[in-house]
Design a protein around this motif. Structure first.
Motif, PDB file in Angstrom:
ATOM      1  N   SER A 326     -13.399  30.883 -16.659  1.00  0.00           N
ATOM      2  CA  SER A 326     -12.401  30.108 -16.846  1.00  0.00           C
ATOM      3  C   SER A 326     -11.596  30.926 -17.748  1.00  0.00           C
ATOM      4  O   SER A 326     -10.313  30.925 -18.093  1.00  0.00           O
ATOM      5  N   GLN A 327     -12.378  31.799 -18.836  1.00  0.00           N
ATOM      6  CA  GLN A 327     -11.750  32.683 -19.683  1.00  0.00           C
ATOM      7  C   GLN A 327     -10.623  33.718 -19.057  1.00  0.00           C
ATOM      8  O   GLN A 327      -9.568  33.948 -19.134  1.00  0.00           O
ATOM      9  N   LEU A 328     -11.412  34.119 -17.977  1.00  0.00           N
ATOM     10  CA  LEU A 328     -10.710  35.211 -17.271  1.00  0.00           C
ATOM     11  C   LEU A 328      -9.575  34.544 -16.416  1.00  0.00           C
ATOM     12  O   LEU A 328      -8.499  35.014 -16.603  1.00  0.00           O
ATOM     13  N   LEU A 329      -9.705  33.501 -15.881  1.00  0.00           N
ATOM     14  CA  LEU A 329      -8.703  32.703 -15.337  1.00  0.00           C
ATOM     15  C   LEU A 329      -7.304  32.522 -16.249  1.00  0.00           C
ATOM     16  O   LEU A 329      -6.259  32.759 -15.801  1.00  0.00           O
ATOM     17  N   ARG A 330      -7.779  31.995 -17.385  1.00  0.00           N
ATOM     18  CA  ARG A 330      -6.838  31.668 -18.312  1.00  0.00           C
ATOM     19  C   ARG A 330      -5.850  32.809 -18.576  1.00  0.00           C
ATOM     20  O   ARG A 330      -4.793  33.114 -18.799  1.00  0.00           O
ATOM     21  N   GLU A 331      -6.660  34.081 -18.867  1.00  0.00           N
ATOM     22  CA  GLU A 331      -6.376  35.262 -19.309  1.00  0.00           C
ATOM     23  C   GLU A 331      -5.144  35.702 -18.228  1.00  0.00           C
ATOM     24  O   GLU A 331      -3.779  36.266 -18.454  1.00  0.00           O
TER      25      GLU A 331
END
Lengths: 593, 229
Positions: A326-331
């Motif tokens: 999710s962090q990746l997606l958020r970034e």
């Protein structure tokens, strides 16, 4: 006492799951094992039928033990073999579902047995203890021996006839407990309670150690909590009981042979005692099995992974990966947003872009609508003159060719229209010569506005507040785009009106109209280049005194570029009117005939 | 009145707003029912008591929000209602995804002609089943004694054909915003549900085209500046 019971009744003997294993391997394990192993191989090769007697069966059990020692993977293989063999044994008359159930009973380490026999366990605590000690001894001798459930199933595989009994009796073991508990609950209640209370002690001890084993394995691996396990098992065994109590009747019938004439009550008291010892052994045997299973598992698991670090990381990794994702997606999203924001800024810079402004002024829409008219007209023209060699069409064809010639634009004649009045007058004149009721109001407004803005610029230049080069450029773009859009609109409207068949007597010939249109186009193009040159003039005056001459020169270039774009738009629109004009000619001919 | 302030608010949108799709709608109906006035109110926020009859077709455009954060650009084709333009205006149906049938509540004839307009539209749109229709009873601000078509009649007509119905007034700014919003949303939902799609060579629906598409977008927004007419 219990032993006797077991011996006398074959079905119970095999029903005891782990018990047989405990009892039978009295002959030294090592001695038998080699032979047995061979036999095992034979058996698994030639399948069932060879070993029907009790002895080979026990030997096979031992072989199974050996097998288990070889490793878990081997065991799995054997199990698979078992089930395959089982399927072949159709004469058993027991469906494979039941068998699977029986296996699962075994595999769940005797828990099921423990539960269904809870009533009886208490009555023979001593026996159970005996068995316990026996077990302990045996366990010392045989490493991995406790995998008795597995052995049992291997046993079944090799000795099919034994298996039949084994299966059915294992059913009965549980059904006797489960089924009778329900059907004769009322009469048994007193006895049952006492049994239960004493049994519960045993069971709790049992489950305690079971729990330990499980805990050991699971805590190290981070698998679901042991607390959840009893519930699950309880549930599953409940289900089994239900299923088995259904089967009870039919199974009992089948077992009338083994206990002929026995009353149900005596049968149960008899079986109860037998079961008691059996269960005791089963439970303890199962426990041992579990424990060594656990040890084995740990060994395998830890093999090449000291401290289980990698496996632990793997198990936990799943959980940690999710926030990572999710962090990746958020970034990624933030990045995308940032990029789109930059794009918007880019777009803003393009706001002074000719093409964009042209569209905003509906120039594109008018061009599109004009295209629709043009295409339809073209279809019509082709339908009229395209087909066949009709000599009567020759004059019409000639006329159409003449119209086409009239659409060939000559070079812009002159630049006389410096004054706005001239421009408007010329346009109106040309439109009037087309005999259509179109007034160039919008064109006039745009042209007038542009000229007054330029005039203001002259005046303002004497004062201090001067528009910047950028502003002049922006305005130039706006004027050009607006002028072009209005020109296209004018052509579009002209086309629409031409198609309305407002044919009157004083109408000029289509060729004359085409010539007027051509002149109109020239005027419009001239106006575009005039405006463009005016703006450029202003800009070059600024460029001369500007430190940023390069930028200003860029603006000038851009203005000329877009002016030529504008001209080509206008000329394209004009060309789109050709088929329209030809249709007018056709219509006129049709009406005159 | 809420619609009025709403319209005022939305007309003031910055030109460089992002839009996801462009829907092309066409307005048809008898002459003088107020198609151009309706569009001028919707797009320019203006109303003129007197206006010239439309020649052929005119164009308007505006952005409208169809879902939270989702905007579409409505490209509105304002056709001439005059009979003499009929032969030309029929050419303009083909690239429309939605057709607004407008009548004047104070003009019985304009209501009765709806049937004819509908027939013409159905004959000329490229995808008759994918086309969204809407009935608009215009000039709803007029007092009751001038009314010649009851609201119920309009409702009944639209219900019979499974269309949305609304009564509007460009002059009083009643339901102008709502009318276009209902239509745009209906089309948008159809698009989301797959009943409609962008077709190459058909301009009824277009994707926002000026934004580069290679960028990763979690929300598939296409940025494109648009008019604030």
């Amino acid at each position: 006492m219990a032993d006797t019971g077991n011996d006398s009744d074959i079905s119970f003997e095999s029903a005891d799951e782990g018990e047989d294993v405990i009892q039978e391997p009295k002959p030294s394990q090592e001695e038998v094992s080699d032979n047995v192993k061979k036999k095992e191989e034979d058996v698994s090769g030639s399948k069932d039928g060879e070993t029907l007697s009790g002895d080979p069966a026990s030997e096979n059990k031992d072989a199974g033990l050996e097998d288990v020692e070889l490793g878990m993977s081997d065991r799995k293989e054997t199990n698979t073999k078992d089930s395959e063999i089982h399927k072949d044994e159709e004469q058993q008359g027991i469906c494979s579902d039941e068998r699977t159930e029986g296996n699962s009973v075994t595999d769940s380490s005797g828990k099921e047995g423990a539960e269904s026999l809870v009533q009886e366990v208490g009555t023979s605590e001593t026996t159970a203890k005996d068995e316990n000690s026996k077990n302990a001894k045996l366990e010392e001798n045989l490493e991995g021996f406790a995998e008795s459930p597995t052995n049992q199933s291997i046993d079944r595989a090799s000795a099919s006839s034994v298996l039949v009994d084994d299966e059915s009796s294992s059913k009965e073991t549980s059904s006797a407990g489960g089924g009778s508990w329900g059907s004769w609950g009322s009469s048994w209640s007193g006895w049952g309670t006492s049994l239960l209370s004493s049994a519960s002690a045993t069971v709790s001890a049992v489950s305690g150690s079971v729990g330990k084993v499980i805990e050991n394995v699971e805590s190290t691996l981070g698998v679901p909590k042991p607390e959840d396990l009893p519930c699950d098992q309880g549930e599953s065994s409940d289900q089994k009981q239900d299923g088995q109590s259904e089967a009870t009747d039919s199974q009992e019938e089948g077992h009338q042979a083994s206990s002929p004439g026995a009353a149900v009550g005596s049968f149960f008291s008899y079986s109860a005692s037998a079961l008691t010892s059996a269960v005791g052994k089963t439970v303890t045997g199962g426990l041992d099995a579990l424990e060594s299973l656990g040890k084995k598992t740990m060994d395998v698991l830890q093999d090449g992974d000291p401290g289980l670090r990698r496996k632990r990381a793997y198990l936990r990794g799943n959980r940690r990966d999710q926030p990572n994702l999710s962090q990746l997606l958020r970034e990624a999203k933030e990045e995308a947003e940032e990029r789109s924001r930059l794009e918007v800024e880019e777009e803003e810079r393009h706001k002074c872009h000719f093409g964009w402004l042209f569209e905003q002024n509906q120039g594109l829409a008018h061009l599109e609508a004009l295209e629709i008219l043009s295409n339809e007209s073209e279809t019509k023209v082709e339908a009229t003159v395209g087909g066949g060699e009709d000599t009567s069409l020759e004059p019409l064809k000639t006329e159409l060719m003449e119209i086409k010639d009239a659409f060939e634009l000559e070079d812009v004649e002159s630049e006389e229209n410096d004054e706005s009045g001239d421009f408007v007058n010329t346009i109106t004149e040309h439109l009037f010569s087309l005999s259509i009721a179109a007034t160039p109001n919008k064109l006039k407004k745009v042209q007038t506005d542009a000229h007054s803005w330029l005039a203001n610029l002259e005046e303002e230049s004497e004062e201090k507040e001067k528009p910047t080069a950028k502003e002049i450029h922006q305005k130039a773009m706006e004027v050009l785009a607006d002028l072009t859009a209005r020109s296209i609109e004018q052509f579009h409207k002209t086309g629409e009106l031409l198609l309305l068949k407002q044919i009157t007597e004083e109408n000029k010939s289509p060729i004359q109209q085409a010539t007027s249109l051509s002149k109109l186009t020239s005027v419009l193009c001239a106006e575009v280049s005039f405006v463009a040159s005016k703006f450029s003039e202003k800009l070059s005056r600024i460029a001369a005194s500007s430190p940023d001459a390069e930028t200003v020169n860029g603006y000038i270039t851009n203005i000329f570029l877009e002016a030529s774009n504008s001209t080509s738009y206008i000329q394209d629109a004009f060309q789109l009117l050709l088929p329209v004009m030809q249709v007018v000619a056709i219509d006129k001919r049709d009406t005159s005939q | 009145m809420a619609a009025a302030s709403n319209a005022e608010e939305l007309t003031g949108l910055p030109p460089e707003v992002i839009w996801e799709y462009q829907f092309r709608l066409i307005l048809v109906g008898d002459s003088t029912v107020g198609k151009s006035s309706l569009l001028r109110r919707f797009c320019d926020g203006k109303f003129d008591e007197v206006s010239d009859p439309t020649v052929g077709v005119d164009f308007y455009a505006r952005l409208i929000e169809v879902a939270p954060g989702r905007r579409v650009k409505l490209q509105l084709w304002d056709t001439a209602g005059q009979e003499r333009f009929r032969s030309i205006t029929t050419s303009y149906y083909r690239n429309s995804v939605g057709v607004m049938l407008v009548y004047d509540i104070s003009n019985r004839k304009s209501f009765e002609n709806l049937q004819e307009w509908l027939l013409e539209a159905q004959e000329n749109v490229i995808y008759p089943h994918a086309t969204t229709y809407m009935i608009v009873g215009h000039k709803a601000d007029l007092e009751d004694e001038k009314r010649e078509v009851l609201k119920e009649e309009g409702e009944r007509f639209s219900r019979a054909y499974g269309m949305a119905f609304i009564e509007t007034s460009a002059k009083a700014c009643i339901n102008v915003e709502a009318a276009f919003s209902v239509m745009a949303k209906e089309i948008y939902v159809k698009l989301q549900e797959g009943d409609l799609s962008i077709v190459e060579g058909w301009d009824g629906i277009k994707g926002g085209f000026s934004a580069p598409r290679e960028t990763l977008r979690l929300e598939d927004n296409k940025s494109k500046q648009s008019v604030c007419c």
